[in-house]
Design a protein around this motif. Structure first.
Motif, PDB file in Angstrom:
ATOM      1  N   LEU A  11      -5.757   7.933   5.966  1.00 15.17           N
ATOM      2  CA  LEU A  11      -6.262   9.214   5.488  1.00 15.17           C
ATOM      3  C   LEU A  11      -7.028   9.092   4.176  1.00 15.17           C
ATOM      4  CD1 LEU A  11      -3.020  11.233   6.283  1.00 15.17           C
ATOM      5  CD2 LEU A  11      -5.209  11.481   7.467  1.00 15.17           C
ATOM      6  N   LEU A  12      -6.669   8.085   3.348  1.00 13.88           N
ATOM      7  CA  LEU A  12      -7.251   7.961   2.012  1.00 13.88           C
ATOM      8  C   LEU A  12      -7.955   6.636   1.759  1.00 13.88           C
ATOM      9  CD1 LEU A  12      -4.332   9.415  -0.156  1.00 13.88           C
ATOM     10  CD2 LEU A  12      -6.490  10.540   0.402  1.00 13.88           C
ATOM     11  N   GLY A  13      -7.674   5.621   2.561  1.00 14.98           N
ATOM     12  CA  GLY A  13      -8.191   4.289   2.283  1.00 14.98           C
ATOM     13  C   GLY A  13      -7.210   3.475   1.467  1.00 14.98           C
ATOM     14  N   GLY A  14      -7.642   2.283   1.052  1.00 16.07           N
ATOM     15  CA  GLY A  14      -6.773   1.360   0.326  1.00 16.07           C
ATOM     16  C   GLY A  14      -6.207   1.953  -0.947  1.00 16.07           C
ATOM     17  N   TYR A  15      -4.951   1.596  -1.252  1.00 21.82           N
ATOM     18  CA  TYR A  15      -4.253   2.173  -2.401  1.00 21.82           C
ATOM     19  C   TYR A  15      -3.197   1.181  -2.854  1.00 21.82           C
ATOM     20  CZ  TYR A  15      -1.463   5.683  -4.994  1.00 21.82           C
ATOM     21  OH  TYR A  15      -0.775   6.390  -5.952  1.00 21.82           O
ATOM     22  N   GLN A  16      -3.176   0.869  -4.148  1.00 22.07           N
ATOM     23  CA  GLN A  16      -2.125   0.001  -4.689  1.00 22.07           C
ATOM     24  C   GLN A  16      -0.918   0.869  -4.995  1.00 22.07           C
ATOM     25  OE1 GLN A  16      -2.141  -3.595  -5.221  1.00 22.07           O
ATOM     26  NE2 GLN A  16       0.013  -2.985  -5.166  1.00 22.07           N
ATOM     27  N   ALA A  17       0.071   0.799  -4.158  1.00 17.76           N
ATOM     28  CA  ALA A  17       1.267   1.631  -4.341  1.00 17.76           C
ATOM     29  C   ALA A  17       2.346   0.817  -5.036  1.00 17.76           C
ATOM     30  CB  ALA A  17       1.749   2.175  -3.007  1.00 17.76           C
TER      31      ALA A  17
ATOM     32  N   SER B 250       0.814  -1.213   0.000  1.00 19.38           N
ATOM     33  CA  SER B 250       0.000   0.000   0.000  1.00 19.38           C
ATOM     34  C   SER B 250       0.846   1.260   0.000  1.00 19.38           C
ATOM     35  CB  SER B 250      -0.900   0.014   1.238  1.00 19.38           C
ATOM     36  OG  SER B 250      -0.107   0.162   2.402  1.00 19.38           O
ATOM     37  N   GLY B 251       2.154   1.120   0.035  1.00 16.19           N
ATOM     38  CA  GLY B 251       3.063   2.252   0.094  1.00 16.19           C
ATOM     39  C   GLY B 251       3.769   2.350   1.424  1.00 16.19           C
ATOM     40  N   MET B 252       3.141   1.840   2.506  1.00 13.72           N
ATOM     41  CA  MET B 252       3.701   1.950   3.860  1.00 13.72           C
ATOM     42  C   MET B 252       4.030   3.403   4.173  1.00 13.72           C
ATOM     43  SD  MET B 252       6.198  -1.418   3.782  1.00 13.72           S
ATOM     44  CE  MET B 252       5.922  -2.635   2.497  1.00 13.72           C
ATOM     45  N   ASN B 253       3.173   4.300   3.700  1.00 16.55           N
ATOM     46  CA  ASN B 253       3.444   5.729   3.744  1.00 16.55           C
ATOM     47  C   ASN B 253       2.826   6.406   4.953  1.00 16.55           C
ATOM     48  OD1 ASN B 253       4.882   5.947   1.290  1.00 16.55           O
ATOM     49  ND2 ASN B 253       2.973   5.933   0.133  1.00 16.55           N
ATOM     50  N   GLU B 254       3.534   7.444   5.419  1.00 25.88           N
ATOM     51  CA  GLU B 254       3.007   8.354   6.426  1.00 25.88           C
ATOM     52  C   GLU B 254       3.237   9.789   5.974  1.00 25.88           C
ATOM     53  OE1 GLU B 254       3.403   7.487  10.717  1.00 25.88           O
ATOM     54  OE2 GLU B 254       4.708   5.839  10.108  1.00 25.88           O
ATOM     55  N   PHE B 255       2.360  10.663   6.403  1.00 22.52           N
ATOM     56  CA  PHE B 255       2.442  12.081   6.056  1.00 22.52           C
ATOM     57  C   PHE B 255       3.176  12.793   7.194  1.00 22.52           C
ATOM     58  CE2 PHE B 255       1.406  16.366   5.132  1.00 22.52           C
ATOM     59  CZ  PHE B 255       0.980  16.440   3.819  1.00 22.52           C
ATOM     60  N   PHE B 256       4.429  13.176   6.946  1.00 25.32           N
ATOM     61  CA  PHE B 256       5.262  13.804   7.976  1.00 25.32           C
ATOM     62  C   PHE B 256       5.352  15.301   7.757  1.00 25.32           C
ATOM     63  CE2 PHE B 256       6.582   9.571   9.086  1.00 25.32           C
ATOM     64  CZ  PHE B 256       6.916   9.681  10.435  1.00 25.32           C
ATOM     65  N   VAL B 257       5.433  16.033   8.878  1.00 25.42           N
ATOM     66  CA  VAL B 257       5.556  17.495   8.847  1.00 25.42           C
ATOM     67  C   VAL B 257       6.648  17.922   9.811  1.00 25.42           C
ATOM     68  CG1 VAL B 257       3.150  17.875   8.183  1.00 25.42           C
ATOM     69  CG2 VAL B 257       3.760  17.763  10.622  1.00 25.42           C
ATOM     70  N   GLN B 258       7.041  19.183   9.701  1.00 26.40           N
ATOM     71  CA  GLN B 258       8.039  19.753  10.595  1.00 26.40           C
ATOM     72  C   GLN B 258       7.537  19.723  12.046  1.00 26.40           C
ATOM     73  OE1 GLN B 258      11.113  20.798  10.044  1.00 26.40           O
ATOM     74  NE2 GLN B 258      11.191  20.794   7.797  1.00 26.40           N
ATOM     75  N   PRO B 259       8.463  19.672  13.011  1.00 26.13           N
ATOM     76  CA  PRO B 259       8.057  19.551  14.422  1.00 26.13           C
ATOM     77  C   PRO B 259       7.151  20.670  14.918  1.00 26.13           C
ATOM     78  CG  PRO B 259      10.398  19.079  14.183  1.00 26.13           C
ATOM     79  CD  PRO B 259       9.929  19.595  12.851  1.00 26.13           C
ATOM     80  N   ASP B 260       7.239  21.858  14.316  1.00 24.10           N
ATOM     81  CA  ASP B 260       6.429  22.988  14.786  1.00 24.10           C
ATOM     82  C   ASP B 260       5.008  22.974  14.246  1.00 24.10           C
ATOM     83  OD1 ASP B 260       7.742  23.663  12.194  1.00 24.10           O
ATOM     84  OD2 ASP B 260       6.556  25.499  12.387  1.00 24.10           O
ATOM     85  N   ILE B 261       4.694  22.033  13.378  1.00 20.91           N
ATOM     86  CA  ILE B 261       3.366  21.961  12.753  1.00 20.91           C
ATOM     87  C   ILE B 261       2.509  20.965  13.515  1.00 20.91           C
ATOM     88  CG2 ILE B 261       2.105  21.323  10.666  1.00 20.91           C
ATOM     89  CD1 ILE B 261       4.515  22.280   9.052  1.00 20.91           C
ATOM     90  N   ASP B 262       1.328  21.407  13.964  1.00 26.75           N
ATOM     91  CA  ASP B 262       0.477  20.498  14.741  1.00 26.75           C
ATOM     92  C   ASP B 262      -0.783  20.070  13.998  1.00 26.75           C
ATOM     93  OD1 ASP B 262      -0.985  22.814  14.805  1.00 26.75           O
ATOM     94  OD2 ASP B 262      -0.880  23.092  16.981  1.00 26.75           O
ATOM     95  N   GLY B 263      -0.884  20.448  12.726  1.00 24.83           N
ATOM     96  CA  GLY B 263      -2.023  20.030  11.912  1.00 24.83           C
ATOM     97  C   GLY B 263      -1.819  20.458  10.474  1.00 24.83           C
ATOM     98  N   PHE B 264      -2.715  20.034   9.614  1.00 20.46           N
ATOM     99  CA  PHE B 264      -2.538  20.315   8.186  1.00 20.46           C
ATOM    100  C   PHE B 264      -2.538  21.813   7.874  1.00 20.46           C
ATOM    101  CE2 PHE B 264      -4.049  15.923   8.217  1.00 20.46           C
ATOM    102  CZ  PHE B 264      -3.116  15.334   7.379  1.00 20.46           C
ATOM    103  N   ALA B 265      -3.260  22.598   8.645  1.00 19.22           N
ATOM    104  CA  ALA B 265      -3.311  24.033   8.386  1.00 19.22           C
ATOM    105  C   ALA B 265      -1.937  24.680   8.509  1.00 19.22           C
ATOM    106  CB  ALA B 265      -4.292  24.704   9.349  1.00 19.22           C
ATOM    107  N   GLY B 266      -1.054  24.090   9.288  1.00 22.99           N
ATOM    108  CA  GLY B 266       0.287  24.638   9.472  1.00 22.99           C
ATOM    109  C   GLY B 266       1.162  24.549   8.245  1.00 22.99           C
ATOM    110  N   ILE B 267       0.717  23.847   7.224  1.00 21.53           N
ATOM    111  CA  ILE B 267       1.481  23.726   5.975  1.00 21.53           C
ATOM    112  C   ILE B 267       1.281  24.951   5.087  1.00 21.53           C
ATOM    113  CG2 ILE B 267       1.680  22.323   3.850  1.00 21.53           C
ATOM    114  CD1 ILE B 267       0.910  19.897   5.612  1.00 21.53           C
ATOM    115  N   ARG B 268       0.259  25.719   5.356  1.00 19.84           N
ATOM    116  CA  ARG B 268      -0.086  26.859   4.514  1.00 19.84           C
ATOM    117  C   ARG B 268       1.117  27.801   4.342  1.00 19.84           C
ATOM    118  NH1 ARG B 268      -5.204  28.365   3.416  1.00 19.84           N
ATOM    119  NH2 ARG B 268      -5.939  27.182   5.234  1.00 19.84           N
TER     120      ARG B 268
END
Length: 333
Positions: free
Chosen positions: A193-199, A95-113
């Protein structure tokens, strides 16, 4: 840095097979297949080569420099849709074995803006996953953040270490585990976050497969033997050692990487099965995130993009697996 190539000593009369992949934990079955002689036993002299991004991997397959590549199968769809090349997926993987990583100061997706999301290529695979995940959280590429194509996982992690403006990346082992140890924050696994995925998977040019059917079947059979071998409990310490040596990992990161590879709901699918619903998710994400219509739209997963004849012939060559962990389909499907 990991070695740029790996090959078993060539057996007399062995058929050469040139394989492209990334130097990640997911290349372990290939490394085991070479080291333990599974490919050689099938009359194959397999060499591995790496590139820093998926565009170069695809170009080398298209030019005939590679016979087979093991990367996200979305790249096969891209070769059909964008380049007009007749490619076929012959093996599943994960499935990709993927995770969505962000910088330590970001506590949610809005912090990527206002910052950058570092990706391999901007128009394939895990970049499209990132775009969809961020869209689900109200952020649009080009408006709220930019995509920065720096290349494979190790380069994405390096970019995040070098510059805090590189806010986020999709990572898999060992780089996801190294990111965790460095203090980067995971906002979740992409399958959650997205469901099943053939990676992950393997694909080839269709004409090459037709002209090299026996060679391809032997290759797939040897790969499956190696995948089964690494699943056996008694072989796990050896697998950790291979990961340490080949990827220059600590024993701890290597062991945690192997645990993810063997996780029945997150790691490798049993016998590298293809998940048809997961492949449909690949096509769905491309349709949802594409900025322009595909020149050659891919048809359904049961049509021209997947050909399991070679896989079935490879399975028929093998004995039933022994002492293999019980798995349900990856991602709980």
């Amino acid at each position: 840095m990991p070695p740029v190539s790996a090959a078993a000593p060539a057996a007399s009369g062995a058929d050469v097979l040139r394989v492209g992949c990334y130097p990640t934990a997911k290349s372990l079955p290939l490394r085991i297949g070479i080291e333990k002689g599974f490919f050689a036993a099938c009359g194959l002299d397999v060499s591995l080569s790496y590139e820093n991004n998926s565009r170069l991997q695809r170009d080398r397959l298209a030019s005939g420099d590679f016979d087979v590549i093991h990367i996200a199968v979305d790249n096969a769809v891209s070769m059909l849709e964008e380049d007009g090349l007749d490619v076929v997926v012959v093996l599943g993987g994960d499935s990709g074995m993927n995770e969505f990583f962000v910088q330590p100061d970001i506590d949610g997706f809005a912090g990527i803006r206002g910052r950058r999301v570092v990706v391999d290529a901007v128009d394939t695979a895990y970049a499209l996953q990132a775009v969809k995940i961020l869209a689900d959280h109200g952020l649009a590429a080009g408006r709220d953040y930019t995509l920065d194509p720096v290349g494979r996982g190790a380069l994405r992690l390096e970019a995040m270490q070098a510059d805090p403006s590189a806010a986020a990346a999709v990572l898999n082992p060992p780089y996801s585990l190294e990111a965790e140890d460095l203090g980067f924050r995971s906002l979740g696994r992409t399958v959650e976050l997205l469901g099943g995925y053939q990676a992950g998977g393997a694909f080839v040019l269709r004409d090459w497969a037709r002209a090299n059917e026996d060679r391809l079947v032997r290759y797939l059979a040897a790969y499956l033997e190696a995948l089964r071998w690494m699943r056996l409990p008694g072989n796990r310490a050896h697998c950790v050692g291979v990961l340490c040596e080949q990827l220059q990992l600590s024993a701890d990161v290597a062991a945690r990487s192997l645990a993810q590879l063997l996780d029945p709901d997150f790691g490798f699918a049993a016998d590298a099965e293809i998940d048809p619903a997961g492949f449909e998710k690949v096509l769905e994400l491309r349709r949802m995130t594409a900025s322009t219509p595909a020149r050659t739209p891919a048809r359904a997963a049961s049509g021209d993009m997947i050909d399991l004849r070679y896989y079935r012939m490879a399975l028929a060559r093998l004995s039933p697996p022994s002492a293999e962990p019980t798995t349900n389909r990856q991602n709980g499907i």
